[in-house]
Design a protein around this motif. Structure first.
Motif, short mmCIF file in Angstrom:
data_model
loop_
_atom_site.label_atom_id
_atom_site.label_comp_id
_atom_site.label_asym_id
_atom_site.label_seq_id
_atom_site.Cartn_x
_atom_site.Cartn_y
_atom_site.Cartn_z
N GLY A 149 33.35 -19.72 -13.57
CA GLY A 149 32.98 -20.04 -12.20
C GLY A 149 32.08 -21.26 -12.17
N GLY A 150 31.50 -21.51 -11.01
CA GLY A 150 30.64 -22.68 -10.91
C GLY A 150 29.94 -22.80 -9.58
N ALA A 151 29.44 -24.00 -9.32
CA ALA A 151 28.68 -24.26 -8.11
C ALA A 151 29.10 -25.61 -7.54
N GLU A 152 29.18 -25.70 -6.21
CA GLU A 152 29.63 -26.91 -5.53
C GLU A 152 28.49 -27.52 -4.69
N GLU A 153 28.39 -28.84 -4.75
CA GLU A 153 27.27 -29.58 -4.19
C GLU A 153 27.44 -29.99 -2.73
N THR A 154 28.67 -30.29 -2.29
CA THR A 154 28.82 -31.01 -1.03
C THR A 154 29.67 -30.28 0.01
N THR A 155 29.52 -30.75 1.26
CA THR A 155 30.34 -30.25 2.36
C THR A 155 31.82 -30.48 2.08
N THR A 156 32.16 -31.69 1.64
CA THR A 156 33.55 -32.02 1.34
C THR A 156 34.13 -31.07 0.30
N GLY A 157 33.37 -30.83 -0.75
CA GLY A 157 33.84 -29.93 -1.80
C GLY A 157 34.07 -28.52 -1.30
N ILE A 158 33.18 -28.05 -0.45
CA ILE A 158 33.32 -26.69 0.07
C ILE A 158 34.55 -26.58 0.98
N LEU A 159 34.83 -27.62 1.75
CA LEU A 159 36.04 -27.62 2.57
C LEU A 159 37.28 -27.47 1.69
N ARG A 160 37.30 -28.18 0.57
CA ARG A 160 38.44 -28.10 -0.34
C ARG A 160 38.52 -26.71 -0.99
N LEU A 161 37.36 -26.17 -1.36
CA LEU A 161 37.34 -24.83 -1.97
C LEU A 161 37.83 -23.77 -0.99
N LYS A 162 37.40 -23.87 0.25
CA LYS A 162 37.80 -22.86 1.25
C LYS A 162 39.29 -22.97 1.57
N ALA A 163 39.83 -24.19 1.49
CA ALA A 163 41.28 -24.34 1.67
C ALA A 163 42.02 -23.64 0.54
N LEU A 164 41.53 -23.80 -0.69
CA LEU A 164 42.12 -23.09 -1.83
C LEU A 164 42.01 -21.58 -1.66
N GLU A 165 40.82 -21.14 -1.26
CA GLU A 165 40.59 -19.71 -1.08
C GLU A 165 41.50 -19.14 0.00
N LYS A 166 41.62 -19.86 1.11
CA LYS A 166 42.46 -19.40 2.23
C LYS A 166 43.90 -19.21 1.81
N GLU A 167 44.39 -20.08 0.91
CA GLU A 167 45.76 -19.98 0.42
C GLU A 167 45.90 -18.99 -0.73
N GLY A 168 44.79 -18.35 -1.12
CA GLY A 168 44.82 -17.39 -2.21
C GLY A 168 45.02 -18.01 -3.57
N LYS A 169 44.62 -19.28 -3.72
CA LYS A 169 44.88 -20.01 -4.96
C LYS A 169 43.62 -20.29 -5.78
N LEU A 170 42.45 -19.94 -5.29
CA LEU A 170 41.22 -20.18 -6.04
C LEU A 170 41.16 -19.23 -7.22
N GLU A 171 41.00 -19.79 -8.42
CA GLU A 171 41.14 -19.00 -9.64
C GLU A 171 39.82 -18.49 -10.22
N PHE A 172 38.69 -18.88 -9.64
CA PHE A 172 37.39 -18.40 -10.13
C PHE A 172 36.35 -18.55 -9.02
N PRO A 173 35.24 -17.83 -9.12
CA PRO A 173 34.23 -17.91 -8.06
C PRO A 173 33.45 -19.22 -8.10
N MET A 174 33.14 -19.74 -6.90
CA MET A 174 32.32 -20.94 -6.75
C MET A 174 31.23 -20.68 -5.72
N VAL A 175 30.01 -21.02 -6.07
CA VAL A 175 28.88 -20.85 -5.15
C VAL A 175 28.73 -22.11 -4.29
N ALA A 176 28.66 -21.92 -2.99
CA ALA A 176 28.55 -23.02 -2.04
C ALA A 176 27.09 -23.45 -1.91
N VAL A 177 26.61 -24.18 -2.89
CA VAL A 177 25.21 -24.60 -2.89
C VAL A 177 24.89 -25.43 -1.65
#
Length: 419
Positions: A149-177
């Protein structure tokens, strides 16, 4: 391991100056220093590999050293071609951290550095803009299996992560720092607000007072940019797509209008939306002679450079990080730092005291993911409130400030519905 032979950096002879820069920010990051002391004792990353993609300057370098102090084998790359500082890279290599980064690489080199960082097969990642995560989930899925897993720094990154999550494709946990209180309330607002104008002012050497500044986007970063512009004596116009934020900007004392109207008035433009084509052809066509364009969003897509080039009859570099575009009618429009993050591509980024809190959150969030990755699922997670509050408490203690505590009677009163 020979980090010099394994790394890709521009010039190892620059290391001395890089060490001086890192030593300077260390003196101004007391919260991160406290986290480092804890990590040195607890060794939360012992035996693990950590990959980091962040703007590679002194404050980021110190975060990498703090993670290293926690027992990790650290590999780091940049998150923007123009924000990497070569002397910092050299210094980190001397300190035993593997580095794949140079200032202003071509696109192929930049991508290669990202991939080489991931090819170390990290257990944990710290990302900025979701670049490492995107590569892992697309072209290099063969490197996914070991990532906890890991941690994400920016708004842009979190938007991309949530898009992955919404599609059920995120493969590990990420903390929205980015969404933590001690990040967006201070880093996004005060950090971006100050560093954007540091970058613009050092690059242009022009006055802000009396000018009209157009701020595109009134999120926490936009609030900071507008506030600092007002403090410098500018008249400020805000453009928005969100009615609530637009009313907020109005109540904060700023004019609000669509970009097509604002484009006619602006002397300086700062985009902070995370979206593309915020300033485009129809806006360039009505701008004043001498308008100065800059971006403070993660990617260089907020100002449409293709359309700006197409409208211009000639271009030239008139000063470091300033490109002039001459329109058919003789008007001149200037773009700073290739439309990349102006505060980092044309400056040193946020103040050390601000990044102290943000990078403390990154460090403790990474430790949290490592402890809990088997239990928290493949999702985008908020920073636990107790970690957020701990960082704030450390900051207060560093400032030698105290706050009140509730008495037992007060706690009982707040917990009861009876008068």
């Amino acid at each position: 391991m020979n980090m010099i032979s394994e790394s890709i950096v521009k010039d190892m002879s620059l290391a001395h100056n890089g060490h001086l820069k890192i030593d300077w920010v260390k003196e101004h990051m007391p919260v991160l220093n406290r986290i480092r002391e804890r990590f040195e004792k607890e060794q939360p990353f012992a035996g693990l590999k950590v990959a980091i993609s962040l703007h590679l300057e002194a404050k980021t370098a110190y975060l990498a050293k703090v993670v290293q102090a926690g027992g990790a084998e650290v590999t780091i790359t940049g998150s923007n071609p123009l924000s990497t500082q070569d002397d910092i890279c050299a210094a980190l290599v001397e300190d035993g951290i593997r580095v794949f980064a140079k200032y202003n690489p071509d696109p192929a080199e930049y991508k290669e550095h990202m991939i080489k960082t991931l090819e170390t097969r990290p257990d944990l990642i710290i990302d900025d803009g979701g670049d490492l995560v995107t590569i892992l989930h697309s072209e290099r899925r063969d490197l996914l299996s070991q990532v906890r897993g890991g941690a994400e720094e920016t708004t842009t990154g979190i938007l991309r992560l949530k898009a992955l999550e919404k599609e059920g494709k995120l493969e590990f946990p990420m903390v929205a720092v980015n969404d933590a209180f001690c990040k967006y309330l201070f880093d996004n607002r005060y950090g971006t607000g100050q560093s954007v104008w540091d970058g613009i002012n050092r690059t242009t050497n022009l006055v802000v007072a009396g000018k009209t500044v157009v701020v595109a986007g009134y999120g926490w970063c936009g609030k900071g940019v507008a506030m600092r512009a007002k403090g410098l004596g500018a008249k400020v116009i805000v453009t928005e797509i969100d009615a609530i934020k637009a009313v907020e900007a109005y109540m904060d004392g700023f004019e609000v209008m669509p970009m097509l109207e604002a484009a006619k008035h602006g002397d300086y433009f700062v985009t902070v939306t995370g979206n593309r084509d915020v300033i485009r052809k129809e806006h360039f066509e009505v701008m004043k002679d001498g308008a100065i364009l800059s971006n403070a969003g993660h990617f260089d897509v907020e100002v449409n450079k293709v359309e700006l080039n197409a409208l211009s009859t000639s271009t030239r570099i008139v000063r470091k990080d300033i490109e002039e575009f001459v329109m058919a009618d003789g008007r001149k429009v200037y773009l700073l730092a290739e439309g990349r993050l102006v505060n980092l591509a044309a400056g040193d980024g946020h103040p050390a005291e601000i990044m102290d809190m943000t990078f403390a959150l990154q460090a403790v969030s990474l430790a949290y993911v490592n402890e809990q990755y088997k239990n928290i699922g493949k999702s985008v997670l908020n920073v636990p409130y107790e970690l957020d509050a701990m960082v704030a408490q450390y900051k207060l203690e560093a400032l030698q400030m105290g706050i009140d505590k509730l008495t037992d009677e007060q706690k009982s009163y707040l917990d009861s519905w009876v008068e």
